[in-house]
Design an enzyme around this catalytic site. Structure first.
Site, PDB file in Angstrom:
ATOM      1  N   THR A  88       0.847  -1.185   0.000  1.00 47.57           N
ATOM      2  CA  THR A  88       0.000   0.000   0.000  1.00 47.57           C
ATOM      3  C   THR A  88       0.884   1.237   0.000  1.00 47.57           C
ATOM      4  OG1 THR A  88      -1.432   1.363   1.421  1.00 47.57           O
ATOM      5  CG2 THR A  88      -0.161  -0.338   2.500  1.00 47.57           C
ATOM      6  N   ASN A  89       0.451   2.277  -0.687  1.00 43.48           N
ATOM      7  CA  ASN A  89       1.160   3.551  -0.623  1.00 43.48           C
ATOM      8  C   ASN A  89       0.772   4.338   0.627  1.00 43.48           C
ATOM      9  OD1 ASN A  89       2.657   4.461  -3.418  1.00 43.48           O
ATOM     10  ND2 ASN A  89       1.034   2.976  -3.793  1.00 43.48           N
ATOM     11  N   THR A  90      -0.541   4.430   0.864  1.00 47.87           N
ATOM     12  CA  THR A  90      -1.033   5.284   1.947  1.00 47.87           C
ATOM     13  C   THR A  90      -0.425   4.920   3.285  1.00 47.87           C
ATOM     14  OG1 THR A  90      -3.130   5.577   0.784  1.00 47.87           O
ATOM     15  CG2 THR A  90      -3.098   6.137   3.122  1.00 47.87           C
ATOM     16  N   CYS A 201      -1.401   4.628  -5.683  1.00 50.23           N
ATOM     17  CA  CYS A 201      -2.335   3.784  -4.946  1.00 50.23           C
ATOM     18  C   CYS A 201      -2.334   2.453  -5.671  1.00 50.23           C
ATOM     19  CB  CYS A 201      -3.728   4.401  -4.929  1.00 50.23           C
ATOM     20  SG  CYS A 201      -4.959   3.341  -4.132  1.00 50.23           S
TER      21      CYS A 201
END
Length: 240
Positions: A88-90, A201
């Site tokens: 995940t990026n977030t 994302c």
């Protein structure tokens, strides 16, 4: 009978199930491409409850998010993973806490993507992702550490890009009008001086591809992360 020796990598996922499924499939395909035959990756996956992740993101409860993911990361380390990929990026917002909690290498998505961008001689890049990824100074600073200047969409675009991710992509819904909206935002970023676009994302790659915007280089964080995972798994890249 001699067995093919592969390294066991760890994937911390479930953010969302769509993204984690893409990590699983991509890494396996890339290992097969590298090794041939029936080879696929040896990996351990700890898939978390995305409802918890959404709650942390919506409420900016990063301390609780870090505690939650650190616990899961330790499980992967204890199970025998030689390195850790956070799918995940977030949630790389809490990567520092995870790095400090485990002794195995944490494969940073920011560093992975930045190396690819710099190899093309580019430094000013547009960013699509969840609202925190596009709006939080943390992500700007994270890429700045590696010499990349981020350009974000305007406020209206940020909110709609975020809505599409949470209301559609994380539910495996891929709608043509949303795809067209993303393409418009990508073109707007290019017109603002972006030399390429980070698909920041892990679900976005399932909506928009390079074929949709042939004149603008897309840096797919999922694909780049998975490429590195496959090379570590097969031993093409040896970790220190």
């Amino acid at each position: 009978m001699k067995t093919d020796e592969l390294k066991t990598i760890g994937i911390l996922g479930g953010m969302s199930s769509a993204a984690t499924g893409e990590y699983y499939n991509l890494i396996n395909q890339k290992v097969k491409d590298l090794k041939g035959g029936h080879n696929i990756a040896e990996m351990l996956i700890c898939s978390v409850n995305f409802a918890n992740i959404e709650k942390y993101v919506r409420t900016s409860n990063w301390d609780e998010a870090a505690e939650y993911l650190v616990n899961k990361a330790k499980r992967l380390e204890n199970a025998g993973a030689i390195c850790l990929f956070l799918g995940t990026n977030t949630m790389h917002k809490v990567r520092k806490q995870i790095k400090e909690a485990v002794s195995i290498p944490f494969i940073d998505i920011f560093e992975t993507v930045s190396k690819e961008i710099k190899s093309h001689g580019k430094t000013r890049i547009g960013m699509l992702g969840t609202y925190p990824v596009m709006n939080d100074q943390f992500y700007v600073n994270a890429y700045k550490e590696f010499g990349i200047e981020l350009i974000s969409p305007n406020e209206t675009e940020k909110k709609e890009v975020d809505r599409i991710i949470f209301d559609e992509l994380t539910h495996h819904k891929f709608i043509q009008s949303s795809k067209e909206y993303y393409i418009k935002v990508i073109n707007n970023l290019s017109n603002k001086g972006a030399e390429g676009i980070i698909l920041g994302c892990t679900e976005i790659k399932m909506l928009v591809s390079q074929e949709d915007v042939k004149g603008i280089t897309l840096y797919d964080t999922t694909d780049l992360h998975c490429e590195l995972a496959a090379k570590i798994c097969t031993g093409e890249i040896i970790l220190d």
